[in-house]
Each structure stands twice: as structure tokens, then as C-alpha cells.
Design a protein around this motif. Sequence first.
Motif, PDB file in Angstrom:
ATOM      1  N   GLY A  76       0.810  -1.215   0.000  1.00  0.00           N
ATOM      2  CA  GLY A  76       0.000   0.000   0.000  1.00  0.00           C
ATOM      3  C   GLY A  76       0.842   1.262   0.000  1.00  0.00           C
ATOM      4  N   GLY A  77       1.932   1.248   0.752  1.00  0.00           N
ATOM      5  CA  GLY A  77       2.826   2.407   0.745  1.00  0.00           C
ATOM      6  C   GLY A  77       3.456   2.627  -0.618  1.00  0.00           C
ATOM      7  N   GLY A  78       3.848   1.541  -1.266  1.00  0.00           N
ATOM      8  CA  GLY A  78       4.406   1.654  -2.615  1.00  0.00           C
ATOM      9  C   GLY A  78       3.391   2.181  -3.613  1.00  0.00           C
ATOM     10  N   LEU A  79       2.170   1.670  -3.529  1.00  0.00           N
ATOM     11  CA  LEU A  79       1.120   2.169  -4.417  1.00  0.00           C
ATOM     12  C   LEU A  79       0.803   3.640  -4.147  1.00  0.00           C
ATOM     13  CD1 LEU A  79      -1.473  -0.744  -4.544  1.00  0.00           C
ATOM     14  CD2 LEU A  79      -0.108   0.127  -6.424  1.00  0.00           C
ATOM     15  N   PHE A  80       0.805   4.014  -2.880  1.00  0.00           N
ATOM     16  CA  PHE A  80       0.530   5.403  -2.528  1.00  0.00           C
ATOM     17  C   PHE A  80       1.608   6.327  -3.116  1.00  0.00           C
ATOM     18  CE2 PHE A  80       0.967   9.075   0.289  1.00  0.00           C
ATOM     19  CZ  PHE A  80      -0.322   9.563   0.258  1.00  0.00           C
ATOM     20  N   LEU A  81       2.860   5.955  -2.954  1.00  0.00           N
ATOM     21  CA  LEU A  81       3.942   6.792  -3.497  1.00  0.00           C
ATOM     22  C   LEU A  81       3.900   6.859  -5.019  1.00  0.00           C
ATOM     23  CD1 LEU A  81       6.905   5.814  -1.148  1.00  0.00           C
ATOM     24  CD2 LEU A  81       5.582   7.933  -1.174  1.00  0.00           C
ATOM     25  N   TYR A  82       3.603   5.719  -5.672  1.00  0.00           N
ATOM     26  CA  TYR A  82       3.500   5.715  -7.132  1.00  0.00           C
ATOM     27  C   TYR A  82       2.315   6.555  -7.601  1.00  0.00           C
ATOM     28  CZ  TYR A  82       2.718   4.147 -11.874  1.00  0.00           C
ATOM     29  OH  TYR A  82       2.508   4.112 -13.225  1.00  0.00           O
ATOM     30  N   GLY A  83       1.173   6.420  -6.909  1.00  0.00           N
ATOM     31  CA  GLY A  83       0.005   7.213  -7.285  1.00  0.00           C
ATOM     32  C   GLY A  83       0.211   8.692  -7.072  1.00  0.00           C
ATOM     33  N   LYS A  84       0.951   9.045  -6.030  1.00  0.00           N
ATOM     34  CA  LYS A  84       1.233  10.456  -5.775  1.00  0.00           C
ATOM     35  C   LYS A  84       2.185  11.024  -6.823  1.00  0.00           C
ATOM     36  CE  LYS A  84       2.885  13.529  -2.172  1.00  0.00           C
ATOM     37  NZ  LYS A  84       3.534  13.618  -0.872  1.00  0.00           N
ATOM     38  N   ALA A  85       3.205  10.252  -7.185  1.00  0.00           N
ATOM     39  CA  ALA A  85       4.183  10.731  -8.164  1.00  0.00           C
ATOM     40  C   ALA A  85       3.566  10.841  -9.558  1.00  0.00           C
ATOM     41  CB  ALA A  85       5.387   9.803  -8.206  1.00  0.00           C
ATOM     42  N   SER A  86       2.709   9.899  -9.925  1.00  0.00           N
ATOM     43  CA  SER A  86       2.107   9.923 -11.258  1.00  0.00           C
ATOM     44  C   SER A  86       0.768  10.653 -11.292  1.00  0.00           C
ATOM     45  CB  SER A  86       1.929   8.498 -11.773  1.00  0.00           C
ATOM     46  OG  SER A  86       1.030   7.791 -10.953  1.00  0.00           O
ATOM     47  N   GLN A  87       0.315  11.144 -10.141  1.00  0.00           N
ATOM     48  CA  GLN A  87      -0.943  11.875  -9.988  1.00  0.00           C
ATOM     49  C   GLN A  87      -2.140  11.079 -10.511  1.00  0.00           C
ATOM     50  OE1 GLN A  87      -0.557  15.833 -11.506  1.00  0.00           O
ATOM     51  NE2 GLN A  87       0.999  16.374 -10.005  1.00  0.00           N
ATOM     52  N   LYS A  88      -2.172   9.795 -10.140  1.00  0.00           N
ATOM     53  CA  LYS A  88      -3.294   8.919 -10.477  1.00  0.00           C
ATOM     54  C   LYS A  88      -4.050   8.632  -9.194  1.00  0.00           C
ATOM     55  CE  LYS A  88      -0.944   6.965 -14.414  1.00  0.00           C
ATOM     56  NZ  LYS A  88      -0.451   5.782 -15.085  1.00  0.00           N
ATOM     57  N   MET A  89      -5.231   9.219  -9.081  1.00  0.00           N
ATOM     58  CA  MET A  89      -5.977   9.196  -7.831  1.00  0.00           C
ATOM     59  C   MET A  89      -6.465   7.804  -7.441  1.00  0.00           C
ATOM     60  SD  MET A  89      -5.921  12.027  -6.432  1.00  0.00           S
ATOM     61  CE  MET A  89      -4.500  12.824  -7.098  1.00  0.00           C
ATOM     62  N   LEU A 102      -3.496   6.065  -5.913  1.00  0.00           N
ATOM     63  CA  LEU A 102      -3.225   6.710  -4.629  1.00  0.00           C
ATOM     64  C   LEU A 102      -4.247   6.278  -3.568  1.00  0.00           C
ATOM     65  CD1 LEU A 102      -1.821  10.080  -4.008  1.00  0.00           C
ATOM     66  CD2 LEU A 102      -4.023   9.710  -2.965  1.00  0.00           C
ATOM     67  N   GLY A 103      -5.511   6.221  -3.943  1.00  0.00           N
ATOM     68  CA  GLY A 103      -6.551   5.795  -3.012  1.00  0.00           C
ATOM     69  C   GLY A 103      -6.403   4.339  -2.603  1.00  0.00           C
ATOM     70  N   ALA A 104      -6.069   3.475  -3.568  1.00  0.00           N
ATOM     71  CA  ALA A 104      -5.862   2.059  -3.251  1.00  0.00           C
ATOM     72  C   ALA A 104      -4.662   1.894  -2.325  1.00  0.00           C
ATOM     73  CB  ALA A 104      -5.653   1.257  -4.531  1.00  0.00           C
ATOM     74  N   GLY A 105      -3.629   2.664  -2.543  1.00  0.00           N
ATOM     75  CA  GLY A 105      -2.464   2.611  -1.664  1.00  0.00           C
ATOM     76  C   GLY A 105      -2.789   3.081  -0.261  1.00  0.00           C
ATOM     77  N   LEU A 106      -3.599   4.103  -0.153  1.00  0.00           N
ATOM     78  CA  LEU A 106      -4.001   4.600   1.160  1.00  0.00           C
ATOM     79  C   LEU A 106      -4.853   3.565   1.894  1.00  0.00           C
ATOM     80  CD1 LEU A 106      -3.850   7.091   2.986  1.00  0.00           C
ATOM     81  CD2 LEU A 106      -5.977   7.858   1.944  1.00  0.00           C
TER      82      LEU A 106
END
Length: 93
Positions: free
Chosen positions: A40-53, A56-60
Motif C-alpha cells: 500500500g505504501g508503494g502504491l501510494f507513493l507511485y500514485g502520488k508521483a504519477s498523480q493517479k488518484m 493513490l486511493g488504493a495505496g491509502l
Amino acid sequence: MVDDANIERLLNVAPRRADTGCMDFSFSSLFSGLLVSSIGGGLFLYGKASQKMLILGAGLVLSILPFFISNPLLLWGLTAATFIPLYSLRHSL
């Protein structure tokens, strides 16, 4: 008079019940929580960097989920359910 039964009764003031909702500290529960929250942390960081909500939400969700779910099978089931929208929308992301 102090005997073994009275000592056990005094020491067991509040017996612990299995359905109290306490965290399970078994190896499978701790390892599953660590692995799912790391994903989840990895997905959150990837979603934040690529601005894909959606990512980012799935990572959170995956980062927070192990705090509330202590059953490893339920945790992995909810993790799989979180990945279904990501997999089905992978080309549009």
C-alpha cells in the motif's frame, strides 16, 4: 484461607475472552499486515508521483487496512478486492 483456587480467582480478575476484538499477534497476522501495508505504501507513493488518484486511493486503503483487520485471510481477501478495480482499469490509468 489462601489456597490455589483463591489465588487463581484473585489473579484472573478479568478473564480474556476470544471475541473481544483484540489484535492477534501471530506470525501470519503480523507478516501479512507488514506485507500489505508495504504494498500500500508503494502504491501510494507511485500514485502520488504519477498523480493517479485511483492508485493513490488504493495505496491509502492498503496502508490503513492492517490496523483494523487482524485476520490474515480476511486481510488478503480485502487486498485482492482492492486490486480488482486497478486491474480492470489498467489500460485507462
